[in-house]
Design a protein around this motif. Structure first.
Motif, PDB file in Angstrom:
ATOM      1  N   GLU A   1       0.856  -1.190   0.000  1.00 11.64           N
ATOM      2  CA  GLU A   1       0.000   0.000   0.000  1.00 11.64           C
ATOM      3  C   GLU A   1       0.890   1.238   0.000  1.00 11.64           C
ATOM      4  O   GLU A   1       2.051   1.180   0.434  1.00 11.64           O
ATOM      5  CB  GLU A   1      -0.875   0.053   1.258  1.00 11.64           C
ATOM      6  CG  GLU A   1      -2.026  -0.908   1.295  1.00 11.64           C
ATOM      7  CD  GLU A   1      -2.902  -0.650   2.505  1.00 11.64           C
ATOM      8  OE1 GLU A   1      -4.120  -0.505   2.331  1.00 11.64           O
ATOM      9  OE2 GLU A   1      -2.357  -0.572   3.632  1.00 11.64           O
ATOM     10  N   CYS A   2       0.332   2.357  -0.451  1.00 13.15           N
ATOM     11  CA  CYS A   2       1.116   3.591  -0.375  1.00 13.15           C
ATOM     12  C   CYS A   2       0.190   4.802  -0.446  1.00 13.15           C
ATOM     13  O   CYS A   2      -0.950   4.713  -0.931  1.00 13.15           O
ATOM     14  CB  CYS A   2       2.167   3.666  -1.482  1.00 13.15           C
ATOM     15  SG  CYS A   2       1.488   3.780  -3.137  1.00 13.15           S
ATOM     16  N   ALA A   3       0.691   5.910   0.023  1.00 12.29           N
ATOM     17  CA  ALA A   3      -0.008   7.192  -0.087  1.00 12.29           C
ATOM     18  C   ALA A   3       1.044   8.262  -0.321  1.00 12.29           C
ATOM     19  O   ALA A   3       2.119   8.247   0.304  1.00 12.29           O
ATOM     20  CB  ALA A   3      -0.794   7.483   1.186  1.00 12.29           C
ATOM     21  N   VAL A   4       0.741   9.180  -1.219  1.00 10.20           N
ATOM     22  CA  VAL A   4       1.705  10.219  -1.596  1.00 10.20           C
ATOM     23  C   VAL A   4       1.180  11.585  -1.186  1.00 10.20           C
ATOM     24  O   VAL A   4       0.002  11.907  -1.401  1.00 10.20           O
ATOM     25  CB  VAL A   4       1.961  10.172  -3.122  1.00 10.20           C
ATOM     26  CG1 VAL A   4       2.659  11.427  -3.604  1.00 10.20           C
ATOM     27  CG2 VAL A   4       2.792   8.941  -3.462  1.00 10.20           C
ATOM     28  N   ILE A   5       2.050  12.389  -0.598  1.00 16.56           N
ATOM     29  CA  ILE A   5       1.708  13.759  -0.201  1.00 16.56           C
ATOM     30  C   ILE A   5       2.839  14.696  -0.614  1.00 16.56           C
ATOM     31  O   ILE A   5       3.922  14.248  -1.009  1.00 16.56           O
ATOM     32  CB  ILE A   5       1.477  13.877   1.329  1.00 16.56           C
ATOM     33  CG1 ILE A   5       2.753  13.472   2.097  1.00 16.56           C
ATOM     34  CG2 ILE A   5       0.279  13.049   1.751  1.00 16.56           C
ATOM     35  CD1 ILE A   5       2.685  13.755   3.591  1.00 16.56           C
ATOM     36  N   GLY A   6       2.582  15.981  -0.528  1.00 14.91           N
ATOM     37  CA  GLY A   6       3.632  16.981  -0.722  1.00 14.91           C
ATOM     38  C   GLY A   6       4.090  17.493   0.628  1.00 14.91           C
ATOM     39  O   GLY A   6       3.271  17.751   1.513  1.00 14.91           O
ATOM     40  N   VAL A   7       5.401  17.607   0.809  1.00  9.77           N
ATOM     41  CA  VAL A   7       5.932  18.158   2.062  1.00  9.77           C
ATOM     42  C   VAL A   7       6.876  19.310   1.737  1.00  9.77           C
ATOM     43  O   VAL A   7       7.500  19.344   0.678  1.00  9.77           O
ATOM     44  CB  VAL A   7       6.660  17.082   2.902  1.00  9.77           C
ATOM     45  CG1 VAL A   7       5.701  15.986   3.334  1.00  9.77           C
ATOM     46  CG2 VAL A   7       7.832  16.485   2.150  1.00  9.77           C
TER      47      VAL A   7
END
Length: 541
Positions: free
Chosen positions: A464-470
């Motif tokens: 599983e994965c989730a992508v965000i901006g930091v």
């Protein structure tokens, strides 16, 4: 509402949004003939006006005058129509890095009445396929150094019938170049209407499904006659330099349309690193620079090491908001303005900007003449000044998606909703607050998180994965992936590199996650939906 069309292939006009979904278009002050061809206006017309001997394009070690560019594009246009059967209204994809040959192909196809789709060299076959299917593209022009992905795409495509190679170097020795070489330099350009679609600008959208923004021949001139004239005050003595790809409308404007509209020169770099840009500025005495804040940081550091950027009279920053410290340091070190602004692919180019003599840190500026901007709440009510809300814009250009239900999300009550949150201060200046959606803007590139997630999930080690901006000091924002590994896969630096290399191979390399955080589980709702906002609240690794 629409004027006459010169297209035989009516696909583009047939797929414009219904009239009741259009934004309000305000054309006061932007008057063009009913029949006009933007490719002619930027080449042949400039020769007629006396700019024939002026340098138009600089790249790959060569200078080309306006007369040479006019002749070159006429020959290519003849080859496209006479040898390859291009019909007015056909969609033509161009795949190339920034070089004079790409500009020549774009102008030639435009003269021949094509609807052009400029694409980045970093796109992979899967990404190209989505574009080709959406726009039903039958002809592609490709730098011979970049053929592999497009040829692979063509083998599977229902629409793409011809992939024609051109030489992006100064040698001009490829199929299209040889076909054009034997053609006369005179060409009767296709009589297109000012309201004929000339350009499709593709943009990711936060879902990762591409949207095609549709722009008319008149729009290409409007961005020059609005922004470049009013804000930059371009003269024939100007020399443009920049990093954005010509496939981005920001780059097409800043590195082709703006200089060519006013008899100026454009320098084109295939690898537009800050170091290369500095070299070009010093060599050709460039006067106007287009790039993102990340590059300006690098250029400031280079000045400390002795780089001479004194020829620049204006630095234009866009793609992401310009941090106040970069603004302050640039002005202090150079004594010259750095102008922040905001544009959108849907609006073709910048519509709010600082001005010469009226620029300030942490401020995007005021709308251009002919544009209006307000800040609204979710119900489209204008909010009090000083309050954060959604940016809504009207002007001579507006959003028209190609056959896309998302048209109704972008246009409300005649306004274009850009997906940005802004504050308007008491003096009427606009200040960027945040993106309203989940789009990640990193070093000037728009990156859709779901697209990166889909690429990661193709690797067997990712469960599983989730992508965000930091936040990132150098790039403004970076892509960060939170990954749950499959059984037997080991977290660590090696796995980070494996996954990063995998993403670079599946989608355009600039989209890869620069940070990867391994976790046992992702935060979810009771229904199983990933709560990305909770990942943003955690300190990143």
């Amino acid at each position: 509402m629409l004027g006459p069309s010169g297209h035989l292939d009516t696909f583009a006009r047939d797929n414009l949004p219904p009239p009741d979904q259009w934004p309000e278009i305000r054309l006061d002050g932007f008057d063009y003939p009913e029949w006009m061809n933007a490719g002619v206006e930027l080449t042949d017309r400039m020769v007629e006006r006396g700019f024939g001997d002026n340098t138009a394009l600089i790249g790959n070690g060569r200078r080309r005058t306006y007369k040479e560019l006019s002749d070159w594009t006429n020959r290519i246009a003849r080859a496209l129509t006479e040898d390859y059967g291009l019909k007015p209204g056909n969609r033509v994809l161009i795949r190339s890095a920034n070089n004079p040959a790409m500009v020549a192909c774009w102008l030639a196809a435009t003269k021949a009445g094509a609807v052009v789709v400029n694409t980045m060299p970093m796109l992979r076959s899967g990404e190209l396929s989505k574009i080709i299917d959406k726009a039903e593209i039958s002809i592609a022009l490709c730098d011979t150094r970049l053929m592999d992905e497009l040829v692979a795409c063509a083998k599977e495509s229902r629409f793409l019938k011809q992939v024609i190679g051109f030489d992006g170097t100064a040698n001009h020795d490829a199929e299209l170049d040889r076909a054009a070489l034997n053609k006369p330099v005179r060409y009767e350009a296709v009589k297109t209407g000012r309201d004929d679609v000339a350009l499709l600008g593709f943009t990711s959208g936060s879902t990762g499904v591409p949207k095609a923004t549709m722009h008319f021949h008149r729009d290409i001139l409007i961005i020059a006659d609005a922004y470049a004239k009013e804000v930059l005050d371009v003269t024939p003595d100007d020399v443009f330099v920049g990093s954005p790809p010509l496939a981005f409308t920001f780059g097409l404007g800043g590195l082709a349309v703006f200089p060519l509209r006013f008899g100026a020169a454009a320098t084109l770099l295939e690898q537009a690193t800050p170091a290369k840009m500095i070299e070009i500025i010093e060599t050709y005495k460039a006067t106007i620079s287009f790039t993102a804040p990340t590059a300006y940081r690098a250029m400031l550091a280079a000045m400390d090491a002795g780089a001479d950027l004194s020829s620049l009279r204006i630095a234009v920053s866009a793609g992401e908001t310009l941090p106040a410290p970069v603004f302050d340091e640039w002005v202090a070190k150079t004594g010259k303005p750095i102008l922040d602004g905001i544009g959108a692919t849907e609006m073709l180019h910048i519509f709010i900007s600082n001005r010469l003599g009226d620029s300030r840190p942490a401020c995007t500026g005021k709308p251009l003449t002919g544009y209006e901007a307000i800040v609204v709440d979710d119900d489209m009510n204008e909010v009090p000044r000083g309050t954060i809300g959604r940016l809504a814009v009207k002007g001579p250009i507006g959003c028209r998606y190609l056959a896309d239900d998302r048209q109704e999300d972008y246009v409300k009550d005649g306004w274009n909703l850009t997906g940005d949150s802004f504050v308007e201060d008491e003096d009427g200046y606009f200040h960027f607050a945040a993106r309203s959606d989940d789009m990640i803007v990193s070093a000037g590139y728009n990156i859709a998180g779901p697209e990166v997630e889909a690429a990661l999930l193709k690797h067997e080690a990712v469960l599983e994965c989730a992508v965000i901006g930091v936040s990132d000091e150098a790039r403004g924002t970076i892509v960060e992936a939170h990954v749950v590994l499959a059984k037997g896969a080991e977290p660590g630096e090696l796995m980070v590199k494996i996954l990063q290399d995998h993403v670079k191979a599946v989608i355009a390399p600039y989209k890869y996650p620069r940070s990867i955080v391994f976790t046992e589980a992702l935060p979810k709702t009771e229904s199983g939906k990933i709560q990305r906002f909770r990942l943003k609240q955690k300190p990143s690794a």
